[in-house]
Enzyme design. Sequence first.
Site, PDB file in Angstrom:
ATOM      1  N   LYS A 129      14.249  -2.207 -23.819  1.00 49.24           N
ATOM      2  CA  LYS A 129      13.394  -2.494 -22.673  1.00 49.24           C
ATOM      3  C   LYS A 129      14.180  -3.304 -21.651  1.00 49.24           C
ATOM      4  O   LYS A 129      15.031  -4.104 -22.025  1.00 49.24           O
ATOM      5  CB  LYS A 129      12.159  -3.307 -23.095  1.00 49.24           C
ATOM      6  CG  LYS A 129      10.956  -3.121 -22.196  1.00 49.24           C
ATOM      7  CD  LYS A 129      10.191  -1.874 -22.572  1.00 49.24           C
ATOM      8  CE  LYS A 129       8.898  -1.725 -21.816  1.00 49.24           C
ATOM      9  NZ  LYS A 129       8.102  -0.611 -22.344  1.00 49.24           N
ATOM     10  N   VAL A 237      -1.833   4.686 -15.314  1.00 46.94           N
ATOM     11  CA  VAL A 237      -2.300   5.355 -16.528  1.00 46.94           C
ATOM     12  C   VAL A 237      -3.823   5.248 -16.650  1.00 46.94           C
ATOM     13  O   VAL A 237      -4.506   6.245 -16.890  1.00 46.94           O
ATOM     14  CB  VAL A 237      -1.603   4.783 -17.782  1.00 46.94           C
ATOM     15  CG1 VAL A 237      -2.149   5.440 -19.040  1.00 46.94           C
ATOM     16  CG2 VAL A 237      -0.090   4.981 -17.684  1.00 46.94           C
TER      17      VAL A 237
HETATM   18  N1  PHE Z   1       7.117   2.726 -20.200  1.00 47.55           N
HETATM   19  C1  PHE Z   1       7.152   3.621 -21.296  1.00 47.55           C
HETATM   20  C2  PHE Z   1       6.472   3.075 -22.536  1.00 47.55           C
HETATM   21  O1  PHE Z   1       6.123   1.911 -22.631  1.00 47.55           O
HETATM   22  C3  PHE Z   1       8.551   3.874 -21.687  1.00 47.55           C
HETATM   23  C4  PHE Z   1       9.199   5.062 -21.151  1.00 47.55           C
HETATM   24  C5  PHE Z   1      10.526   5.090 -21.215  1.00 47.55           C
HETATM   25  C6  PHE Z   1       8.536   6.141 -20.638  1.00 47.55           C
HETATM   26  C7  PHE Z   1      11.228   6.170 -20.812  1.00 47.55           C
HETATM   27  C8  PHE Z   1       9.213   7.221 -20.201  1.00 47.55           C
HETATM   28  C9  PHE Z   1      10.553   7.221 -20.305  1.00 47.55           C
HETATM   29  O2  PHE Z   1       6.297   3.816 -23.473  1.00 47.55           O
END
Ligand code: PHE
Length: 407
Positions: A129, A237
Site C-alpha cells: 500500500k 464505490v
Molecule cells: N484500492 C484497492 C483495494 O483496496 C486496491 C487496488 C489496487 C485496486 C490495485 C485496483 C488495483 O482493494
Amino acid sequence: MLLFVDSAKTTPGSSQIRFWSRGPVVGRLDSGRRGGLVPGDGSKASGCTGGRVETLMEFSHESVVVRRGRRSRLPIVVAVHSTALGRAVGGCRMWAYDSWEDGLRDALRLSEGMTRKCAAAGLPNGGGKTVVVVPTGRSVTADERRAALHDVGDIVAELGGAYVTGPDAGTGPADMAVIGERTEYVFCRPEAAGGSGDPSPFTALGVVAALRSTCLALFGSPTLAGRRFAVIGLGHVGEQIARQLAAAGADLVLSDVDPAKRSLGAELGAVFAEPDAAATAEVDVLVPAALGGLLTRDLVARLRCGAVAGAANNQLADPGVAELLREREILWAPDYIANAGGVVNAVSREVLGDEPEEAVKRIESIADTLTGLFDTAARTKITTAQAADDLARQRLAAPMSTAPGSA
Ligand code: PHE
C-alpha cells in the site's frame, strides 16, 4: 527525510519495528534476529539523530519506505507487506492525516490487509500500500499533486517490481497515468492509456455479489428485491453499490458525511440519514462503504441489522469486535473478501490477460467464497473473520496450489 525499514524475510513476524519519531532521520533500519535497531550502510546512517525510540508493533512487513517526496515535500509511505505469492499490489491513498506516523500506521495496516485480500481471492499476488500524507487542513494544488504522484512513481520504480500500485481513497485512473510517467508498475490507468480503468464499478460488483450471498445465508434466498440495506459512505464505490441495489429493487437508507450526497438519496427514492442513525437503522444488511473502523464495540452493541457486508477496508475497530458480532448473531462478511472486486479486475485484466467477461466471473466468485466461509464459521463455531484469515493463511502457506480465481 528517508527511513527505510527491512525485516528479514526468513523470520516474518519475529521482530519489532522501531523508529525515531523525532528529528531528521536518514537511515536504514533492519529488524533482524536480535530485534534491535541496526543502522544500514554507514553513509546513509550518518544522518541519524537518535531521538525518542518508539516500539510500534510486531514488524511482519518485508519493506517499508518512508520518504519526504523530493518534489512534493509531502511524507510518502510505500509499504510492501508480502511478496510470498507474487508481486505485492495495493492502491495509493492520498489522504489527510494529523501526522505522518498516522499515515505510516495506515499503510502498515492496509498493506497487511492486501496480503490477505489477494491470498483469499486466489490472486498470484502479495500485499502492499502507498500513503501520501496530506497534513490535515492543507489543500494540495494541481502541481503539488502531480509532484507527489511522480514522487510515488519514483519509489515504486526503485522497488523494481516488488510492488505494483493502483488507485485508492483520494486517487483515480488519471492519477495512475501520472504515476505511469515514472514507472510501469501501476494498475488502472485509463483504458485509453492501456490500463483497466476505474476499479470502483468492479469493487461495487463484488460487494453486491457478497450481499447476495449474505441474503442467502440470512434468508435462504439471494434475492435483493424487497430487502432493506443501509449504505454508509457514498463515494465512488458506495454510490455504485447504492445504484445497483436500487436497480435490483432493494429498499435503501443512505448516508454520507457530505450533505451534498442527499441528492442521490432523492434520485434513488431512498431515505437519507445521518451516519450514526443510518448505522443503527433497522435494516437487513448494513453496508459500510466509507473509511475503516466503523464497527466499534459501542456501535455493535446498538446495531439493529441481521448482517454487515460492505466495501470499506478494516471495518472492525479492533479484532475482538468480530466475536461481539458473533455473540449478537450478526453475520459479518469479512471486508477483504467482500471488497476484492477492484483488485481482482485489475489483476485479471492486466496481469492474467483475461477478457472482461472472465474478470467479471472471477469477481462474482466472491459470492461462493463468502458462502463457503459462512458455512465453515457456522459449522466450526468460529467467527467469519477467523474463517477468512484461515483461508488466507492456507493460501499463503501453499503458494503452489493457489490457482488464480479458485474459490
Ligand atoms: N484500492 C484497492 C483495494 O483496496 C486496491 C487496488 C489496487 C485496486 C490495485 C485496483 C488495483 O482493494
